[in-house]
Motif scaffolding. Structure first.
Motif, PDB file in Angstrom:
ATOM      1  N   ALA A  48       0.635  -1.833   0.052  1.00 49.02           N
ATOM      2  CA  ALA A  48       0.033  -0.462   0.248  1.00 49.02           C
ATOM      3  C   ALA A  48       0.882   0.819   0.102  1.00 49.02           C
ATOM      4  N   THR A  49      -0.064   2.528  -0.408  1.00 52.90           N
ATOM      5  CA  THR A  49       1.227   3.736  -0.885  1.00 52.90           C
ATOM      6  C   THR A  49       0.275   4.288   0.161  1.00 52.90           C
ATOM      7  N   VAL A  50       0.912   5.176   1.997  1.00 51.14           N
ATOM      8  CA  VAL A  50       0.648   5.153   2.122  1.00 51.14           C
ATOM      9  C   VAL A  50       1.022   7.308   2.163  1.00 51.14           C
ATOM     10  N   THR A  51      -0.121   8.273   1.157  1.00 47.93           N
ATOM     11  CA  THR A  51       0.370   9.419   1.634  1.00 47.93           C
ATOM     12  C   THR A  51      -0.349  10.534   2.495  1.00 47.93           C
ATOM     13  N   ALA A  52       0.119  11.288   2.926  1.00 47.61           N
ATOM     14  CA  ALA A  52       0.177  12.012   3.807  1.00 47.61           C
ATOM     15  C   ALA A  52      -1.003  13.511   3.196  1.00 47.61           C
ATOM     16  N   ARG A  53      -1.368  13.646   3.811  1.00 47.47           N
ATOM     17  CA  ARG A  53      -2.265  15.540   3.523  1.00 47.47           C
ATOM     18  C   ARG A  53      -1.825  16.714   4.014  1.00 47.47           C
TER      19      ARG A  53
END
Length: 115
Positions: A48-53
């Motif tokens: 999975a790719t996790v990107t902080a907003r």
């Protein structure tokens, strides 16, 4: 003693006022530290790719099967709230818990997030 205390101000009964003194509890101070301190770390999720907003307490997650989810965090006294949202515009509640590991479980195993 932590908590609050009342103190009478002035002796004239017709103009009597009270002053409250509040001492914050350890739970409250911990909440404030989490609320205004650095955002929590999100461990790597295999596949999975996790990107902080920019918005504090919100991460976009794309799982290995291409599904998109939102992971949100809300600090609270008595247990922070972790929520996984799915569906169109992240309107479907997938999981809400006070345990980060339980929220991340459905992102590690996306088949558990479908409903």
């Amino acid at each position: 003693m932590l908590g609050w205390t009342w103190t009478e101000v002035g002796a004239d009964a017709s103009r009597r006022r009270w002053r409250i003194a509040i001492e914050p509890t350890a739970d409250y101070l911990s909440y404030v530290e989490r609320r205004y301190g650095p955002r929590p770390e999100i461990p790597a999720i295999d596949g999975a790719t996790v990107t902080a907003r920019t918005q504090r307490g919100w991460w976009d997650v794309t799982t290995s099967d291409g599904e998109r989810y939102a992971l949100t965090w809300s600090p609270q006294i008595g247990g922070d709230r972790w929520t996984v949202w799915g569906g169109e515009n992240f309107t479907r509640l997938v999981r809400s818990t006070t345990d980060q590991a339980k929220a991340l479980f459905v992102l590690r195993h996306p088949s558990h997030a479908r409903g």
